[in-house]
Scaffold this motif. Structure first.
Motif, PDB file in Angstrom:
ATOM      1  N   TYR A 246      43.874 -28.575 -23.206  1.00 22.57           N
ATOM      2  CA  TYR A 246      45.061 -28.804 -22.389  1.00 22.57           C
ATOM      3  C   TYR A 246      45.014 -27.987 -21.098  1.00 22.57           C
ATOM      4  O   TYR A 246      45.455 -28.463 -20.048  1.00 22.57           O
ATOM      5  CB  TYR A 246      46.337 -28.467 -23.162  1.00 22.57           C
ATOM      6  CG  TYR A 246      46.600 -29.325 -24.371  1.00 22.57           C
ATOM      7  CD1 TYR A 246      46.158 -30.641 -24.432  1.00 22.57           C
ATOM      8  CD2 TYR A 246      47.289 -28.812 -25.469  1.00 22.57           C
ATOM      9  CE1 TYR A 246      46.388 -31.422 -25.547  1.00 22.57           C
ATOM     10  CE2 TYR A 246      47.535 -29.589 -26.597  1.00 22.57           C
ATOM     11  CZ  TYR A 246      47.075 -30.888 -26.634  1.00 22.57           C
ATOM     12  OH  TYR A 246      47.308 -31.660 -27.751  1.00 22.57           O
ATOM     13  N   TRP A 247      44.531 -26.753 -21.172  1.00 22.09           N
ATOM     14  CA  TRP A 247      44.506 -25.951 -19.948  1.00 22.09           C
ATOM     15  C   TRP A 247      43.202 -26.124 -19.157  1.00 22.09           C
ATOM     16  O   TRP A 247      43.013 -25.502 -18.114  1.00 22.09           O
ATOM     17  CB  TRP A 247      44.836 -24.493 -20.182  1.00 22.09           C
ATOM     18  CG  TRP A 247      43.862 -23.640 -20.941  1.00 22.09           C
ATOM     19  CD1 TRP A 247      42.546 -23.426 -20.663  1.00 22.09           C
ATOM     20  CD2 TRP A 247      44.158 -22.806 -22.066  1.00 22.09           C
ATOM     21  NE1 TRP A 247      41.998 -22.529 -21.547  1.00 22.09           N
ATOM     22  CE2 TRP A 247      42.973 -22.130 -22.417  1.00 22.09           C
ATOM     23  CE3 TRP A 247      45.320 -22.546 -22.805  1.00 22.09           C
ATOM     24  CZ2 TRP A 247      42.901 -21.224 -23.480  1.00 22.09           C
ATOM     25  CZ3 TRP A 247      45.237 -21.652 -23.859  1.00 22.09           C
ATOM     26  CH2 TRP A 247      44.047 -21.002 -24.197  1.00 22.09           C
ATOM     27  N   GLY A 248      42.311 -26.973 -19.642  1.00 22.87           N
ATOM     28  CA  GLY A 248      41.169 -27.391 -18.847  1.00 22.87           C
ATOM     29  C   GLY A 248      39.881 -26.640 -19.069  1.00 22.87           C
ATOM     30  O   GLY A 248      38.856 -26.974 -18.476  1.00 22.87           O
TER      31      GLY A 248
ATOM     32  N   GLY B 173      42.018 -37.451 -20.934  1.00 23.76           N
ATOM     33  CA  GLY B 173      42.970 -36.458 -20.452  1.00 23.76           C
ATOM     34  C   GLY B 173      44.392 -36.858 -20.768  1.00 23.76           C
ATOM     35  O   GLY B 173      44.641 -37.813 -21.494  1.00 23.76           O
TER      36      GLY B 173
ATOM     37  N   GLN C 277      46.122 -30.133 -11.865  1.00 21.84           N
ATOM     38  CA  GLN C 277      46.069 -28.684 -11.983  1.00 21.84           C
ATOM     39  C   GLN C 277      47.402 -28.093 -12.442  1.00 21.84           C
ATOM     40  O   GLN C 277      47.440 -27.137 -13.219  1.00 21.84           O
ATOM     41  CB  GLN C 277      45.641 -28.078 -10.640  1.00 21.84           C
ATOM     42  CG  GLN C 277      45.107 -26.668 -10.744  1.00 21.84           C
ATOM     43  CD  GLN C 277      44.452 -26.224  -9.450  1.00 21.84           C
ATOM     44  OE1 GLN C 277      44.937 -25.311  -8.799  1.00 21.84           O
ATOM     45  NE2 GLN C 277      43.359 -26.868  -9.059  1.00 21.84           N
TER      46      GLN C 277
ATOM     47  N   ARG D 155      47.693 -28.432 -16.189  1.00 21.71           N
ATOM     48  CA  ARG D 155      46.839 -27.474 -16.887  1.00 21.71           C
ATOM     49  C   ARG D 155      47.414 -26.058 -16.808  1.00 21.71           C
ATOM     50  O   ARG D 155      47.367 -25.295 -17.785  1.00 21.71           O
ATOM     51  CB  ARG D 155      45.428 -27.522 -16.297  1.00 21.71           C
ATOM     52  CG  ARG D 155      44.712 -28.855 -16.547  1.00 21.71           C
ATOM     53  CD  ARG D 155      43.235 -28.778 -16.212  1.00 21.71           C
ATOM     54  NE  ARG D 155      42.995 -28.588 -14.792  1.00 21.71           N
ATOM     55  CZ  ARG D 155      42.884 -29.560 -13.902  1.00 21.71           C
ATOM     56  NH1 ARG D 155      43.002 -30.833 -14.290  1.00 21.71           N
ATOM     57  NH2 ARG D 155      42.647 -29.296 -12.629  1.00 21.71           N
TER      58      ARG D 155
ATOM     59  N   SER E  95      36.515 -29.785 -22.246  1.00 23.82           N
ATOM     60  CA  SER E  95      36.657 -31.233 -22.086  1.00 23.82           C
ATOM     61  C   SER E  95      35.971 -31.905 -23.260  1.00 23.82           C
ATOM     62  O   SER E  95      35.208 -31.264 -24.003  1.00 23.82           O
ATOM     63  CB  SER E  95      36.036 -31.708 -20.761  1.00 23.82           C
ATOM     64  OG  SER E  95      36.766 -31.231 -19.658  1.00 23.82           O
TER      65      SER E  95
ATOM     66  N   TRP F 227      40.744 -35.120 -11.298  1.00 27.95           N
ATOM     67  CA  TRP F 227      40.902 -33.821 -11.978  1.00 27.95           C
ATOM     68  C   TRP F 227      41.750 -32.826 -11.174  1.00 27.95           C
ATOM     69  O   TRP F 227      42.663 -32.207 -11.741  1.00 27.95           O
ATOM     70  CB  TRP F 227      39.520 -33.253 -12.276  1.00 27.95           C
ATOM     71  CG  TRP F 227      39.486 -31.877 -12.854  1.00 27.95           C
ATOM     72  CD1 TRP F 227      39.409 -30.696 -12.168  1.00 27.95           C
ATOM     73  CD2 TRP F 227      39.537 -31.511 -14.248  1.00 27.95           C
ATOM     74  NE1 TRP F 227      39.396 -29.632 -13.033  1.00 27.95           N
ATOM     75  CE2 TRP F 227      39.470 -30.101 -14.312  1.00 27.95           C
ATOM     76  CE3 TRP F 227      39.613 -32.245 -15.430  1.00 27.95           C
ATOM     77  CZ2 TRP F 227      39.484 -29.410 -15.526  1.00 27.95           C
ATOM     78  CZ3 TRP F 227      39.630 -31.552 -16.634  1.00 27.95           C
ATOM     79  CH2 TRP F 227      39.570 -30.163 -16.677  1.00 27.95           C
TER      80      TRP F 227
END
Length: 418
Positions: free
Chosen positions: A164-166, A84, A101, A104, A169, A97
């Motif tokens: 990048y925005w989740g 990440g 937020q 993201r 992965s 994680w």
């Protein structure tokens, strides 16, 4: 407010203890790797692998018997660690994680409104659903888009945006190439559904400042690489966060002899420092040279080295990673590692792994001024280079012609022979 007053040696010993760069600091195995990453928040990832990747070098300096497969299993099999963004490209605990937020959300906002990118994102979703984990090279796309430092293939930009925005992965890596899958397939639902624990920007900054101080052990309120990667954290916000953390009792002030600015440490780490203060300045049973049974080759982006000015102030050691400097401007070399011995940096050297022949070559070696090789050093140096060799899967370590002789390392060279 609690304030500690330390000598430079006591500050060094605390940092090394905090970073587990001491004899017996960590046991072998995956659990120790996880515990260390959890302790410091994150370790940096870098794609260069001249004598191991950066995160592998960080871990081999601390984990007895470390091999890269242990980290890979934690990342891509156990999923307890995750690729990440924290301090630039990093590895951190998957349980963290929810705390990212905001990052993201900022990434999602940044990439909105780009029509070509949006179309490729839709295509990526379809292909991942149909085919499973993919790299950007698995998508037939030659179109390019302005991206980061240079134009990139649209497929790469789309996958990186989704990462990048989740939404995506890293499923696994083949060398440095990332293969992605949907985060919903890879991460626990309770983490994906969790709200950001930090409701306000101030709470987010407080969490991040405390985390970053813990990543190093001691840190000051001064701009530098130790604070990289915290979006929106300028000097004003950083100062306010530190003041709030001091008032809440989460941080403590540390004054070090000869260092003008105050340093800060997590209150949770205070017991370790207080043990060092009780022992006084001679530190341990080894006498005047504390930790003389321990040596380690450190990664260029090791957590201990994140703030290079602080390392100069406390250790009297100047280190710059020169990979991005033109050859003519390099003082030492392309990929040079610092060598820690006890509570001092005693040398730096340039290793290159010959993967074809299984040889870890030591091309050059530089002793620090005032350092004389001694018989006492050799066992610890042998262990340090042996750890590096195991990490790189080398079957032998060889010094370039003349290097061992000119630096008084013939005995070290002999001990490293298979």
């Amino acid at each position: 407010m609690t304030t500690y007053r330390l000598s430079k040696q006591q500050a060094r010993l605390f940092l090394l203890q905090h970073q587990r760069l001491i004899s017996g600091g960590l046991p072998p195995g995956k659990e120790a790797i996880y515990d260390f990453v959890r302790h410091v928040g994150c370790i940096q990832y870098d794609p260069l692998s001249i004598a191991g990747h950066n995160h592998e070098l960080v871990l081999q300096a601390r984990i007895p018997g470390f091999v890269p497969e242990l980290a890979s299993e934690l990342l891509y099999k156990d999923r307890l660690l995750i690729d990440g963004w924290d301090k630039n490209m990093s590895i951190y605990c998957t349980e963290d994680w929810p705390y990212f937020q905001r990052r993201r959300a900022m990434a999602a906002e940044r990439y909105q409104g780009k029509e070509a990118l949006g179309a490729m994102v839709s295509h990526v979703r379809e292909e991942l659903t149909r085919r499973g984990p993919l790299s950007s090279l698995d998508l037939e796309s030659t179109d390019k888009i302005d991206w980061a430092w240079a134009p990139a293939r649209l497929s790469r930009a789309a996958m990186e945006s989704m990462y990048y925005w989740g939404e995506l992965s890293v499923h696994h890596r083949v060398h440095t190439r990332r293969y992605y899958d949907f985060s919903a397939k890879l991460l626990p639902g309770h983490l994906l559904d969790a709200e950001d624990p930090n409701v306000t920007p101030e709470q987010h900054f407080d969490w991040y400042v405390l985390r970053r101080i813990g990543s190093i052990g001691l840190q000051w309120n001064k701009s530098g690489d130790g604070w990289l990667g915290i979006a929106g954290l300028k000097s004003k916000e950083r100062t306010a966060a530190i003041e709030r953390l001091l008032l809440s009792g989460s941080l403590r002030e540390v004054r070090v002899e000869g260092v003008k600015l105050p340093l800060y440490m997590r209150t949770a780490d205070a017991p370790g420092l207080e043990e060092i203060l009780l022992r006084g300045d001679t530190a341990d049973a080894a006498g005047a040279d504390p930790g003389a049974d321990f040596a380690a080759a450190l990664a260029p982006l090791d957590n201990l080295l994140w703030d290079r000015e602080l390392i100069w102030q406390l250790f009297g050691f100047t280190y710059r990673w020169e990979v991005y400097k033109p050859v003519a401007e390099r003082e030492y070399g392309y990929y040079v590692l610092p060598l820690l011995y006890g509570d001092r940096f005693i040398a730096r050297f340039e290793p290159v792994m010959d993967k074809k022949n299984g040889v870890l070559n030591i091309l050059r070696w530089w002793w620090e001024p005032g350092t004389d090789v001694s018989a006492e050093m050799i066992p610890a140096l042998t262990a340090a280079l042996g750890s590096l060799a195991k990490c790189t899967r080398a079957s032998s370590v060889k010094f370039a012609p003349g290097v061992a002789e000119s630096n008084g390392l013939r005995e070290l060279e002999a001990r490293l022979q298979p």
